[in-house]
Design an enzyme around this catalytic site. Structure first.
Site, PDB file in Angstrom:
ATOM      1  N   LYS A  74       0.605  -0.782  -0.070  1.00 20.53           N
ATOM      2  CA  LYS A  74      -0.207  -0.257   0.014  1.00 20.53           C
ATOM      3  C   LYS A  74       0.606   1.384  -0.031  1.00 20.53           C
ATOM      4  CE  LYS A  74      -3.826  -2.053   2.220  1.00 20.53           C
ATOM      5  NZ  LYS A  74      -5.152  -2.282   3.580  1.00 20.53           N
ATOM      6  N   TYR A 131     -13.023  -2.037  -3.683  1.00 22.83           N
ATOM      7  CA  TYR A 131     -13.310  -2.205  -1.876  1.00 22.83           C
ATOM      8  C   TYR A 131     -14.709  -1.638  -2.026  1.00 22.83           C
ATOM      9  CZ  TYR A 131      -8.423  -1.958   0.227  1.00 22.83           C
ATOM     10  OH  TYR A 131      -7.366  -2.130   0.441  1.00 22.83           O
ATOM     11  N   ARG A 167      -1.883 -14.141   5.429  1.00 29.56           N
ATOM     12  CA  ARG A 167      -2.577 -13.949   6.510  1.00 29.56           C
ATOM     13  C   ARG A 167      -1.619 -13.675   7.637  1.00 29.56           C
ATOM     14  NH1 ARG A 167      -7.077 -11.555   5.190  1.00 29.56           N
ATOM     15  NH2 ARG A 167      -8.627 -11.224   6.620  1.00 29.56           N
ATOM     16  N   THR A 183      -5.556  -7.277  11.161  1.00 30.92           N
ATOM     17  CA  THR A 183      -5.182  -5.524  10.790  1.00 30.92           C
ATOM     18  C   THR A 183      -4.532  -4.507  10.934  1.00 30.92           C
ATOM     19  OG1 THR A 183      -7.074  -6.257   9.443  1.00 30.92           O
ATOM     20  CG2 THR A 183      -7.257  -4.101   9.301  1.00 30.92           C
ATOM     21  N   ASN A 206      -1.536   0.710   7.025  1.00 30.65           N
ATOM     22  CA  ASN A 206      -1.731  -0.728   7.208  1.00 30.65           C
ATOM     23  C   ASN A 206      -0.484  -1.882   6.508  1.00 30.65           C
ATOM     24  OD1 ASN A 206      -3.205  -2.066   5.437  1.00 30.65           O
ATOM     25  ND2 ASN A 206      -4.502  -2.801   6.994  1.00 30.65           N
ATOM     26  N   HIS A 249      -2.326  -5.853   1.867  1.00 21.55           N
ATOM     27  CA  HIS A 249      -3.726  -5.879   1.468  1.00 21.55           C
ATOM     28  C   HIS A 249      -3.566  -7.550   0.773  1.00 21.55           C
ATOM     29  CE1 HIS A 249      -7.521  -7.460   0.141  1.00 21.55           C
ATOM     30  NE2 HIS A 249      -7.250  -7.991  -0.889  1.00 21.55           N
ATOM     31  N   GLU A 290      -9.705 -10.812  -6.670  1.00 30.04           N
ATOM     32  CA  GLU A 290      -9.304  -9.243  -7.080  1.00 30.04           C
ATOM     33  C   GLU A 290      -7.382 -10.186  -7.674  1.00 30.04           C
ATOM     34  OE1 GLU A 290      -9.764  -8.667  -2.658  1.00 30.04           O
ATOM     35  OE2 GLU A 290      -8.011 -10.157  -3.059  1.00 30.04           O
TER      36      GLU A 290
HETATM   37  P1  CMP Z   1      -7.306  -4.656   4.027  1.00 23.70           P
HETATM   38  O1  CMP Z   1      -6.754  -6.113   4.517  1.00 23.70           O
HETATM   39  O2  CMP Z   1      -6.753  -3.738   2.308  1.00 23.70           O
HETATM   40  O3  CMP Z   1      -8.871  -4.587   3.453  1.00 23.70           O
HETATM   41  C1  CMP Z   1      -9.638  -3.354   4.611  1.00 23.70           C
HETATM   42  C2  CMP Z   1      -9.355  -2.507   4.549  1.00 23.70           C
HETATM   43  O4  CMP Z   1      -9.876  -1.615   4.819  1.00 23.70           O
HETATM   44  C3  CMP Z   1      -7.801  -2.591   5.177  1.00 23.70           C
HETATM   45  O5  CMP Z   1      -6.990  -3.496   5.040  1.00 23.70           O
HETATM   46  C4  CMP Z   1      -8.054  -1.449   6.445  1.00 23.70           C
HETATM   47  O6  CMP Z   1      -6.214  -0.409   5.481  1.00 23.70           O
HETATM   48  C5  CMP Z   1      -9.358  -0.520   5.839  1.00 23.70           C
HETATM   49  N1  CMP Z   1      -9.639  -0.488   7.241  1.00 23.70           N
HETATM   50  C6  CMP Z   1     -10.143  -1.359   8.291  1.00 23.70           C
HETATM   51  N2  CMP Z   1     -11.087  -1.396   9.507  1.00 23.70           N
HETATM   52  C7  CMP Z   1     -10.293   0.476   9.349  1.00 23.70           C
HETATM   53  C8  CMP Z   1     -11.316   1.917   9.952  1.00 23.70           C
HETATM   54  N3  CMP Z   1     -11.306   1.142  10.957  1.00 23.70           N
HETATM   55  N4  CMP Z   1     -10.792   2.553   9.934  1.00 23.70           N
HETATM   56  C9  CMP Z   1     -10.364   2.387   8.016  1.00 23.70           C
HETATM   57  N5  CMP Z   1      -9.717   2.096   7.516  1.00 23.70           N
HETATM   58  C10 CMP Z   1      -9.925   0.785   8.245  1.00 23.70           C
END
Ligand code: CMP
Length: 139
Positions: free
Chosen positions: A10, A50, A86, A92, A113, A116, A127
């Site tokens: 990311k 998303y 994972r 997450t 984070n 993904h 995906e």
């Molecule tokens: P990802 O695995 O890419 O899938 C969905 C994404 O939403 C997740 O990683 C986070 O980066 C994002 N995400 C999940 N919870 C939150 C949150 N509370 N605030 C902002 N982003 C979020």
């Protein structure tokens, strides 16, 4: 069982020049990077990717973040690749991530984070198909 998963490095990680460090964790975990491309995700691509989170309060922020700098889209291959990746990513929220995981090592927050990874083999196939053709994947 050899399987494929889809990964994104990311914007928070590409901005900090961490692509190689993230790839080292992936490869050290026994996963093979069988396709990889650095792209600037468009608003349309991020919204589609998303879509399942469209009703969440963080959707707008998430799309904005994912289009804010380059990302590296990848196909990873290996034994139980979906579950293995994972584990390697960690929780997450980096505050909950186990030691040695990518998110514990590098992630900045639950939103920013670093990586993904697909949550199922079925979603991995969908995906992967959004960003790669079979000809792009060299195992
Ligand atoms: P990802 O695995 O890419 O899938 C969905 C994404 O939403 C997740 O990683 C986070 O980066 C994002 N995400 C999940 N919870 C939150 C949150 N509370 N605030 C902002 N982003 C979020």
């Amino acid at each position: 069982m050899t399987e494929r998963t889809f990964s994104i490095i990311k914007p928070d990680a590409t901005r900090r020049n961490l692509t190689g460090k993230v790839n080292a964790v992936i490869e050290d975990a026994g996963l093979r990077i069988v396709a990889q491309r650095r792209i600037r995700m468009s608003d349309t691509q991020a919204k589609k990717f998303y879509e399942v989170h469209a009703a969440r309060p963080f959707y707008g922020e998430l799309v904005e973040f994912m289009t804010s700098a380059p990302v590296v889209v990848q196909v990873l291959e290996g034994d139980n690749a979906v579950a293995r990746y994972r584990e390697v990513m960690g929780a997450t929220n980096p505050a909950d991530a186990a030691a040695g995981t990518i998110r514990k090592l590098y992630a900045e927050s639950v939103g920013e984070n670093s990586v993904h990874g697909s949550d199922s083999a079925e979603n991995a196939a969908l995906e992967i198909a959004q960003f790669f053709t079979e000809a792009d994947i060299v195992g």
